[in-house]
Scaffold this motif. Structure first.
Motif, PDB file in Angstrom:
ATOM      1  N   UNK A 189       0.954  -1.255   0.065  1.00 20.40           N
ATOM      2  CA  UNK A 189       0.026   0.007  -0.140  1.00 20.40           C
ATOM      3  C   UNK A 189       0.949   1.302   0.063  1.00 20.40           C
ATOM      4  N   UNK A 190       0.381   2.284  -0.561  1.00 23.30           N
ATOM      5  CA  UNK A 190       1.115   3.455  -0.684  1.00 23.30           C
ATOM      6  C   UNK A 190       0.424   4.712   0.114  1.00 23.30           C
ATOM      7  N   UNK A 191       1.208   5.597   0.684  1.00 20.26           N
ATOM      8  CA  UNK A 191       0.789   6.818   1.394  1.00 20.26           C
ATOM      9  C   UNK A 191       0.045   6.611   2.226  1.00 20.26           C
ATOM     10  N   UNK A 192      -1.309   6.907   2.699  1.00 20.20           N
ATOM     11  CA  UNK A 192      -2.152   6.857   3.758  1.00 20.20           C
ATOM     12  C   UNK A 192      -2.400   5.561   4.031  1.00 20.20           C
ATOM     13  N   UNK A 193      -2.365   4.630   3.100  1.00 18.48           N
ATOM     14  CA  UNK A 193      -2.720   3.069   3.075  1.00 18.48           C
ATOM     15  C   UNK A 193      -1.610   2.374   4.094  1.00 18.48           C
ATOM     16  N   UNK A 194      -0.472   2.780   3.905  1.00 15.96           N
ATOM     17  CA  UNK A 194       0.574   2.196   4.710  1.00 15.96           C
ATOM     18  C   UNK A 194       0.364   2.657   6.132  1.00 15.96           C
ATOM     19  N   UNK A 195       0.016   4.098   6.304  1.00 15.73           N
ATOM     20  CA  UNK A 195      -0.246   4.392   7.975  1.00 15.73           C
ATOM     21  C   UNK A 195      -1.532   3.541   8.354  1.00 15.73           C
ATOM     22  N   UNK A 196      -2.590   3.577   7.599  1.00 12.59           N
ATOM     23  CA  UNK A 196      -3.430   2.621   8.454  1.00 12.59           C
ATOM     24  C   UNK A 196      -3.371   1.327   8.432  1.00 12.59           C
ATOM     25  N   UNK A 197      -2.705   0.578   7.725  1.00 13.39           N
ATOM     26  CA  UNK A 197      -2.005  -0.471   7.673  1.00 13.39           C
ATOM     27  C   UNK A 197      -1.332  -0.911   9.016  1.00 13.39           C
ATOM     28  N   UNK A 198      -0.450   0.037   9.139  1.00 12.17           N
ATOM     29  CA  UNK A 198       0.580   0.184  10.356  1.00 12.17           C
ATOM     30  C   UNK A 198      -0.261  -0.006  11.703  1.00 12.17           C
ATOM     31  N   UNK A 199      -1.210   1.107  11.768  1.00 11.28           N
ATOM     32  CA  UNK A 199      -2.124   1.451  12.823  1.00 11.28           C
ATOM     33  C   UNK A 199      -2.876   0.443  13.033  1.00 11.28           C
ATOM     34  N   UNK A 200      -3.581  -0.561  12.046  1.00  8.91           N
ATOM     35  CA  UNK A 200      -4.440  -1.749  12.319  1.00  8.91           C
ATOM     36  C   UNK A 200      -3.486  -2.693  12.940  1.00  8.91           C
ATOM     37  N   UNK A 201      -2.413  -2.991  12.577  1.00 17.45           N
ATOM     38  CA  UNK A 201      -1.622  -4.084  13.039  1.00 17.45           C
ATOM     39  C   UNK A 201      -1.127  -3.740  14.533  1.00 17.45           C
ATOM     40  N   UNK A 202      -0.878  -2.511  14.934  1.00 11.44           N
ATOM     41  CA  UNK A 202      -0.637  -2.182  16.158  1.00 11.44           C
ATOM     42  C   UNK A 202      -1.826  -2.274  17.168  1.00 11.44           C
ATOM     43  N   UNK A 203      -2.749  -1.642  16.700  1.00  8.24           N
ATOM     44  CA  UNK A 203      -4.303  -1.689  17.480  1.00  8.24           C
ATOM     45  C   UNK A 203      -4.816  -3.232  17.706  1.00  8.24           C
TER      46      UNK A 203
END
Length: 78
Positions: free
Chosen positions: A17-31
């Motif tokens: 994923x690029x851009x904001x998709x990477x951020x949301x992916x990372x956040x969902x893994x952590x949460x």
């Protein structure tokens, strides 16, 4: 006209994923890791009556697992 459209992305294993998709992916893994392992720790607390120790350990393990997933999946796109 109809032939000019690109087909949708199949979403293979090499896609990042690029851009904001990477951020949301990372956040969902952590949460997600914190919630799943925290819940498992809570269940162990209820079973063994540990007073919240296993819940804290579960949350910390979930954070560590989420960080490992983020580094492995999003750390080095090639």
């Amino acid at each position: 006209m109809a032939g000019d459209q690109k087909p949708p992305n199949a979403g293979g294993s090499g896609d990042y994923p690029s851009g904001a998709g990477q951020g949301w992916t990372a956040l969902s893994y952590l949460i997600g890791g914190m919630l799943v392992w925290g819940f498992i720790g809570w269940l162990i607390d209820q079973w063994l009556d540990l007073g919240g120790i296993a819940t804290g350990i579960g949350v910390v393990l979930g954070m560590a697992g989420g960080i490992i997933l983020v580094v492995r999946r999003l750390g080095t796109p090639t």
